[in-house]
Design a protein around this motif. Structure first.
Motif, PDB file in Angstrom:
ATOM      1  N   VAL A 124      -5.020   6.462   7.490  1.00  0.00           N
ATOM      2  CA  VAL A 124      -4.800   5.024   7.437  1.00  0.00           C
ATOM      3  C   VAL A 124      -3.889   4.600   8.583  1.00  0.00           C
ATOM      4  O   VAL A 124      -3.251   5.430   9.226  1.00  0.00           O
ATOM      5  N   ALA A 157      -5.951   1.944  -0.781  1.00  0.00           N
ATOM      6  CA  ALA A 157      -6.091   2.498   0.562  1.00  0.00           C
ATOM      7  C   ALA A 157      -6.808   3.839   0.532  1.00  0.00           C
ATOM      8  O   ALA A 157      -7.682   4.118   1.365  1.00  0.00           O
ATOM      9  N   ALA A 213       0.796  -1.225   0.000  1.00  0.00           N
ATOM     10  CA  ALA A 213       0.000   0.000   0.000  1.00  0.00           C
ATOM     11  C   ALA A 213       0.828   1.274   0.000  1.00  0.00           C
ATOM     12  O   ALA A 213       0.267   2.361   0.115  1.00  0.00           O
ATOM     13  N   ALA A 226      -2.796   0.045   5.968  1.00  0.00           N
ATOM     14  CA  ALA A 226      -1.989   0.190   4.761  1.00  0.00           C
ATOM     15  C   ALA A 226      -0.660  -0.517   5.006  1.00  0.00           C
ATOM     16  O   ALA A 226       0.202  -0.012   5.725  1.00  0.00           O
ATOM     17  N   VAL A 256      -8.479   1.419   7.687  1.00  0.00           N
ATOM     18  CA  VAL A 256      -7.698   0.863   6.587  1.00  0.00           C
ATOM     19  C   VAL A 256      -6.275   0.655   7.068  1.00  0.00           C
ATOM     20  O   VAL A 256      -5.567   1.609   7.399  1.00  0.00           O
TER      21      VAL A 256
END
Length: 248
Positions: A59, A33, A24, A46, A44
């Motif tokens: 993130v 992401a 990511a 990442a 999220v």
């Protein structure tokens, strides 16, 4: 352009989900992401081998090498609330099967096939415990055709496609949607050495997430991927000839 039509009995709600995206820190993974955050994912993760390179706001950076079992277990310990696993991390070493260094070929298979399988095996019980959830495997039109100089990648992506189809069957009883996303070359640093036409990576990412929302089991993100799949019943050298002649 999403040309998929095959669907399961249930869709997956991205909004409110807890997602983990591999690879990511750049390219498609970074876009996954970003778009997941924009679509209202609750969290999220990442993930990348170099999490210090992750610069997206909102993130949770997560150090992860999908080819390292200890690293996968560590990620699992930190992200036990995942409901969506996006297996995006991949590698192409631009290899020939007959003459390239075996270590380079093994790295392609270790990352694209074995790394994806390691993540699925680790997180499948978590997904089941969290209601089933979904897995999105980022595949390639090269799952379906060979071309000189990228045949190690072709073999690894073909194996990853088979993995996706097998895992889908094995996780059906726990209610996990397993979706394969096929795309042609897109304009990221992953495809920097390819001098042919390239699509917009954001469009491919959007197609993958839209496919999850519809419950699609396979998403063809562009016309090239659709063309390649239609050609599977044809002469297996045809696609390589088309690329070599500049048809695509």
């Amino acid at each position: 352009m999403d040309t998929s039509s095959t669907r399961t009995k249930h869709a997956f709600a991205v909004e409110g989900s807890v997602a983990l995206v591999t690879g990511a820190n750049r390219g498609l993974g970074r876009l996954f992401a970003q778009q997941l955050t924009e679509r209202g994912a609750a969290r999220v993760y990442a993930a990348a081998r170099r999490p210090e390179e992750i610069d997206l706001p909102g993130v949770v950076p997560l150090g992860l090498d999908i080819t390292n079992d200890r690293s996968v277990r560590s990620a699992l310990a930190r992200a036990g609330d995942v409901t969506l696993l996006v297996n995006n991390a991949g590698i192409s070493n631009w290899t020939h099967l007959v003459t390239s260094d075996l270590a380079a070929l093994r790295q392609e298979m270790d990352t694209n096939f074995w790394g994806t399988l390691a993540m699925v095996r680790a997180f499948a019980p978590v997904l089941g415990a969290n209601g089933g959830g979904a897995i999105l495997n980022v595949l390639s039109a090269q799952s379906w055709f060979a071309f000189p100089g990228t045949n190690g990648y072709h073999a690894a992506k073909a194996a990853q496609w088979a993995l996706t189809n097998g895992v889908r069957m094995e996780l059906a009883d726990q209610g996990t949607l397993v979706t394969g996303l096929h795309l042609g070359a897109v304009d990221t640093d992953f495809s920097a050495a390819y001098d042919g036409p390239k699509g917009d990576p954001a469009v491919s990412v959007r197609a993958g997430l839209d496919g999850l929302a519809r419950g699609a089991v396979e998403v063809l993100a562009d016309e090239w991927s659709a063309h390649v799949k239609r050609a599977l019943a044809d002469d297996p050298t045809r696609l390589a000839r088309e690329i070599g002649s500049g048809v695509v």
